[in-house]
Motif scaffolding. Structure first.
Motif, mmCIF file in Angstrom:
data_model
loop_
_atom_site.group_PDB
_atom_site.id
_atom_site.type_symbol
_atom_site.label_atom_id
_atom_site.label_comp_id
_atom_site.label_asym_id
_atom_site.label_seq_id
_atom_site.Cartn_x
_atom_site.Cartn_y
_atom_site.Cartn_z
ATOM 1 N N CYS A 107 0.843 -1.202 0.000
ATOM 2 C CA CYS A 107 0.000 0.000 0.000
ATOM 3 C C CYS A 107 0.875 1.247 0.000
ATOM 4 O O CYS A 107 0.745 2.151 0.823
ATOM 5 C CB CYS A 107 -0.963 -0.007 1.178
ATOM 6 N N ALA A 108 1.772 1.285 -0.943
ATOM 7 C CA ALA A 108 2.784 2.325 -1.015
ATOM 8 C C ALA A 108 2.516 3.294 -2.163
ATOM 9 O O ALA A 108 1.574 3.137 -2.922
ATOM 10 C CB ALA A 108 4.157 1.672 -1.196
ATOM 11 N N LEU A 109 3.382 4.283 -2.258
ATOM 12 C CA LEU A 109 3.393 5.220 -3.380
ATOM 13 C C LEU A 109 4.346 4.684 -4.435
ATOM 14 O O LEU A 109 5.446 4.230 -4.118
ATOM 15 C CB LEU A 109 3.900 6.590 -2.937
ATOM 16 N N MET A 110 3.934 4.781 -5.700
ATOM 17 C CA MET A 110 4.768 4.317 -6.806
ATOM 18 C C MET A 110 4.666 5.313 -7.941
ATOM 19 O O MET A 110 3.615 5.907 -8.166
ATOM 20 C CB MET A 110 4.284 2.957 -7.300
ATOM 21 N N CYS A 111 5.759 5.492 -8.652
ATOM 22 C CA CYS A 111 5.771 6.308 -9.867
ATOM 23 C C CYS A 111 6.207 5.422 -11.023
ATOM 24 O O CYS A 111 7.220 4.731 -10.930
ATOM 25 C CB CYS A 111 6.729 7.482 -9.737
ATOM 26 N N ASP B 22 -1.169 9.158 3.005
ATOM 27 C CA ASP B 22 -0.632 9.166 4.362
ATOM 28 C C ASP B 22 -1.726 8.927 5.397
ATOM 29 O O ASP B 22 -1.538 8.158 6.341
ATOM 30 C CB ASP B 22 0.081 10.497 4.625
ATOM 31 N N ALA B 23 -2.882 9.559 5.210
ATOM 32 C CA ALA B 23 -3.983 9.387 6.156
ATOM 33 C C ALA B 23 -4.474 7.943 6.182
ATOM 34 O O ALA B 23 -4.842 7.428 7.241
ATOM 35 C CB ALA B 23 -5.134 10.324 5.794
ATOM 36 N N PHE B 24 -4.452 7.286 5.049
ATOM 37 C CA PHE B 24 -4.937 5.906 4.983
ATOM 38 C C PHE B 24 -3.930 4.902 5.528
ATOM 39 O O PHE B 24 -4.298 3.747 5.749
ATOM 40 C CB PHE B 24 -5.308 5.540 3.540
ATOM 41 N N GLN B 25 -2.703 5.283 5.737
ATOM 42 C CA GLN B 25 -1.711 4.322 6.214
ATOM 43 C C GLN B 25 -1.981 3.880 7.640
ATOM 44 O O GLN B 25 -1.509 2.843 8.069
ATOM 45 C CB GLN B 25 -0.294 4.884 6.073
ATOM 46 N N GLU B 26 -2.773 4.664 8.380
ATOM 47 C CA GLU B 26 -3.091 4.309 9.756
ATOM 48 C C GLU B 26 -4.401 3.540 9.862
ATOM 49 O O GLU B 26 -4.801 3.163 10.952
ATOM 50 C CB GLU B 26 -3.166 5.576 10.598
ATOM 51 N N HIS B 27 -5.104 3.354 8.765
ATOM 52 C CA HIS B 27 -6.433 2.743 8.790
ATOM 53 C C HIS B 27 -6.493 1.551 7.852
ATOM 54 O O HIS B 27 -5.654 1.370 6.992
ATOM 55 C CB HIS B 27 -7.492 3.768 8.352
ATOM 56 N N GLN B 28 -7.520 0.765 8.028
ATOM 57 C CA GLN B 28 -7.830 -0.285 7.069
ATOM 58 C C GLN B 28 -9.046 0.170 6.313
ATOM 59 O O GLN B 28 -9.982 0.638 6.917
ATOM 60 C CB GLN B 28 -8.104 -1.606 7.773
ATOM 61 N N PRO B 29 -9.149 0.073 5.041
ATOM 62 C CA PRO B 29 -8.106 -0.398 4.148
ATOM 63 C C PRO B 29 -7.038 0.663 3.932
ATOM 64 O O PRO B 29 -7.316 1.853 4.032
ATOM 65 C CB PRO B 29 -8.867 -0.651 2.844
ATOM 66 N N ARG B 30 -5.840 0.199 3.673
ATOM 67 C CA ARG B 30 -4.763 1.113 3.324
ATOM 68 C C ARG B 30 -4.857 1.411 1.843
ATOM 69 O O ARG B 30 -5.577 0.749 1.113
ATOM 70 C CB ARG B 30 -3.438 0.488 3.719
ATOM 71 N N LEU B 31 -4.132 2.428 1.391
ATOM 72 C CA LEU B 31 -4.361 2.953 0.049
ATOM 73 C C LEU B 31 -3.074 3.099 -0.751
ATOM 74 O O LEU B 31 -2.283 4.002 -0.487
ATOM 75 C CB LEU B 31 -5.041 4.326 0.170
ATOM 76 N N PRO B 32 -2.844 2.235 -1.740
ATOM 77 C CA PRO B 32 -1.712 2.472 -2.630
ATOM 78 C C PRO B 32 -2.062 3.571 -3.631
ATOM 79 O O PRO B 32 -3.216 3.719 -4.029
ATOM 80 C CB PRO B 32 -1.513 1.133 -3.336
ATOM 81 N N VAL B 33 -1.064 4.350 -4.005
ATOM 82 C CA VAL B 33 -1.237 5.411 -4.999
ATOM 83 C C VAL B 33 -0.155 5.220 -6.057
ATOM 84 O O VAL B 33 1.032 5.141 -5.725
ATOM 85 C CB VAL B 33 -1.133 6.818 -4.366
ATOM 86 N N ILE B 34 -0.584 5.147 -7.319
ATOM 87 C CA ILE B 34 0.345 4.977 -8.441
ATOM 88 C C ILE B 34 0.238 6.195 -9.334
ATOM 89 O O ILE B 34 -0.841 6.502 -9.841
ATOM 90 C CB ILE B 34 0.050 3.686 -9.238
#
Length: 165
Positions: free
Chosen positions: A24-28, A123-135
């Motif tokens: 659930c990370a950031l990717m470019c 960043d806000a979603f990293q503390e909650h479920q579901p987490r959020l990947p952003v591409i």
């Protein structure tokens, strides 16, 4: 075989996207202008998560990004008038989805505030479920855009840079 990228390149992208979606990370994802990065990423991510796919369009403002996200997440709903309400509605809809992911094509066209919003949302979603990947996808210019001093926190959190050839 994928028509927009050779099998090996597509397999490498799928593998990297798998790691990013799991973390659930950031990717470019960047590519030369001749490569249709949007189609390749779309094909790679569609089976893994519930992607919300939007495109950065000029002038790349935060209200424009919010409108695109809102339209993709709640197409039948009437858009709220106050600025905070679309952001709340976007976050609420993302929480409802079992495995959300945000894919932004042509991210290099977004202004600093729009890119920073995506970072804050992630960043806000990293503390909650579901987490959020952003591409974030776009041409190689995306590296320079994220190299702006105002976006240092965004760039520092990019888990993986993937370059399509």
């Amino acid at each position: 075989m994928n028509e927009t990228a050779p099998d090996e390149a597509f397999a490498a992208l799928c593998e990297n996207l798998g790691h990013v979606l799991q973390a659930c990370a950031l990717m470019c994802v960047i590519a030369p202008d001749a490569v249709h990065v949007e189609a390749v990423v779309q094909a790679a991510v569609q089976h893994a998560h519930d992607p919300v796919v939007v495109s950065g369009t000029a002038p790349g403002t935060l209200p424009g990004l919010l409108a695109s996200l809102y339209d993709r997440l709640a197409p039948a709903a009437t858009r709220p008038r106050r600025a905070a309400h679309p952001q709340d509605a976007i976050e609420e809809e993302l929480v409802r989805r079992p495995r959300p992911a945000i894919v932004v094509h042509d991210a290099h066209l977004l202004r600093n505030d729009a890119l920073y919003y995506l970072y804050r949302l992630w960043d806000a979603f990293q503390e909650h479920q579901p987490r959020l990947p952003v591409i974030l996808t776009g041409p190689e210019k995306l590296q320079a855009v994220l190299g702006r001093p105002q976006l240092a926190s965004v760039k520092s959190c990019v888990y993986l840079w993937h370059r399509l050839n």
